[in-house]
Design a protein around this motif. Structure first.
Motif, short mmCIF file in Angstrom:
data_model
loop_
_atom_site.label_atom_id
_atom_site.label_comp_id
_atom_site.label_asym_id
_atom_site.label_seq_id
_atom_site.Cartn_x
_atom_site.Cartn_y
_atom_site.Cartn_z
N ALA A 57 -4.74 1.04 -12.88
CA ALA A 57 -3.67 1.83 -13.51
C ALA A 57 -4.09 2.27 -14.91
O ALA A 57 -3.86 3.43 -15.29
N TRP A 58 -4.70 1.39 -15.66
CA TRP A 58 -5.18 1.75 -16.99
C TRP A 58 -6.20 2.88 -16.91
O TRP A 58 -6.30 3.71 -17.80
N ALA A 59 -7.00 2.89 -15.84
CA ALA A 59 -8.02 3.92 -15.66
C ALA A 59 -7.44 5.23 -15.10
O ALA A 59 -8.17 6.20 -14.93
N GLY A 60 -6.15 5.22 -14.78
CA GLY A 60 -5.50 6.43 -14.30
C GLY A 60 -5.37 6.55 -12.79
O GLY A 60 -4.98 7.60 -12.28
N ALA A 61 -5.68 5.50 -12.07
CA ALA A 61 -5.58 5.54 -10.60
C ALA A 61 -4.26 4.93 -10.13
O ALA A 61 -3.68 4.09 -10.81
N ASP A 62 -3.82 5.39 -8.98
CA ASP A 62 -2.62 4.85 -8.34
C ASP A 62 -3.03 3.82 -7.30
O ASP A 62 -4.02 4.01 -6.61
N THR A 63 -2.23 2.76 -7.17
CA THR A 63 -2.49 1.76 -6.14
C THR A 63 -1.20 1.48 -5.39
O THR A 63 -0.16 1.24 -5.99
N LEU A 64 -1.28 1.54 -4.07
CA LEU A 64 -0.16 1.22 -3.19
C LEU A 64 -0.42 -0.12 -2.54
O LEU A 64 -1.54 -0.38 -2.07
N ARG B 15 -8.28 13.18 -8.03
CA ARG B 15 -7.48 11.98 -8.22
C ARG B 15 -7.95 10.90 -7.26
O ARG B 15 -8.24 11.17 -6.11
N CYS B 16 -7.99 9.68 -7.77
CA CYS B 16 -8.40 8.54 -6.94
C CYS B 16 -7.19 7.66 -6.69
O CYS B 16 -6.46 7.30 -7.63
N HIS B 17 -6.96 7.37 -5.43
CA HIS B 17 -5.83 6.55 -4.99
C HIS B 17 -6.39 5.33 -4.25
O HIS B 17 -7.34 5.46 -3.48
N PHE B 18 -5.76 4.18 -4.46
CA PHE B 18 -6.20 2.95 -3.82
C PHE B 18 -5.07 2.37 -2.99
O PHE B 18 -3.90 2.52 -3.34
N ILE B 19 -5.43 1.72 -1.88
CA ILE B 19 -4.45 1.10 -1.01
C ILE B 19 -4.84 -0.35 -0.74
O ILE B 19 -5.96 -0.63 -0.34
N GLU B 20 -3.90 -1.23 -0.99
CA GLU B 20 -4.03 -2.65 -0.67
C GLU B 20 -3.14 -2.90 0.54
O GLU B 20 -1.94 -2.65 0.50
N LEU B 21 -3.72 -3.36 1.64
CA LEU B 21 -2.97 -3.61 2.86
C LEU B 21 -2.62 -5.09 2.96
O LEU B 21 -3.48 -5.95 2.76
N LYS B 22 -1.36 -5.36 3.26
CA LYS B 22 -0.88 -6.73 3.38
C LYS B 22 -0.05 -6.87 4.64
O LYS B 22 0.73 -5.98 4.99
N SER B 23 -0.19 -8.00 5.30
CA SER B 23 0.65 -8.31 6.45
C SER B 23 2.06 -8.56 5.95
O SER B 23 2.31 -8.66 4.74
N ALA B 24 2.99 -8.69 6.88
CA ALA B 24 4.38 -8.93 6.52
C ALA B 24 4.54 -10.16 5.64
O ALA B 24 5.38 -10.20 4.74
N LYS B 25 3.70 -11.18 5.86
CA LYS B 25 3.80 -12.42 5.09
C LYS B 25 2.71 -12.54 4.02
O LYS B 25 2.67 -13.52 3.28
#
Length: 132
Positions: free
Chosen positions: A100-107, A75-85
């Motif tokens: 998501a269409w390709a079946g991966a999760d993104t946080l 399984r491939c998982h992706f993470i997008e990091l964002k500051s508080a603002k």
């Protein structure tokens, strides 16, 4: 002033000015330090070297790619990091939808604790906690 850095086949423009570090850079460092300690041996993760605008030219890079990826048990998982603002750009929203269409999760995470909670929810057996 800018200087060129050559790494394999990837050309990066690196600013030599001393600008204040972006809050997302500190978050990414904390998260990657945590992943080094916590991820199981049978996983693979890495930073996608285009986050935070550091890479301005790269062969094959598409705007909107998440900051990190993790592969665990097929399984491939992706993470997008964002500051508080920080906000998610339209390119990032489009990339997350395609993943998501390709079946991966993104946080989309604003804290290291969110990353840890999400990884545990994916049943990834972590070797360490963010608080450790």
């Amino acid at each position: 002033e800018e200087g060129w850095v050559r790494h394999n086949t990837l050309s990066l423009v690196v600013s030599k000015s001393r600008k204040a570090a972006k809050p997302e850079n500190a978050l990414q460092k904390t998260v990657t330090d945590f992943l080094r300690r916590a991820m199981p041996e049978d996983s693979y993760w890495n930073v996608i070297p285009a986050g935070n605008g550091r890479v301005t030219t790269a062969i094959g890079y598409e705007a909107g790619a998440p900051d990190l990826f993790i592969v665990y048990r097929s399984r491939c998982h992706f993470i997008e990091l964002k500051s508080a603002k920080g906000s998610v750009s339209q390119e990032q929203k489009d990339a997350h939808k395609r993943l998501a269409w390709a079946g991966a999760d993104t946080l989309i995470a604003r804290t290291p604790e969110q990353v840890e909670e999400w990884l545990l929810s994916k049943r990834i057996p972590l070797k360490a906690s963010i608080s450790a």
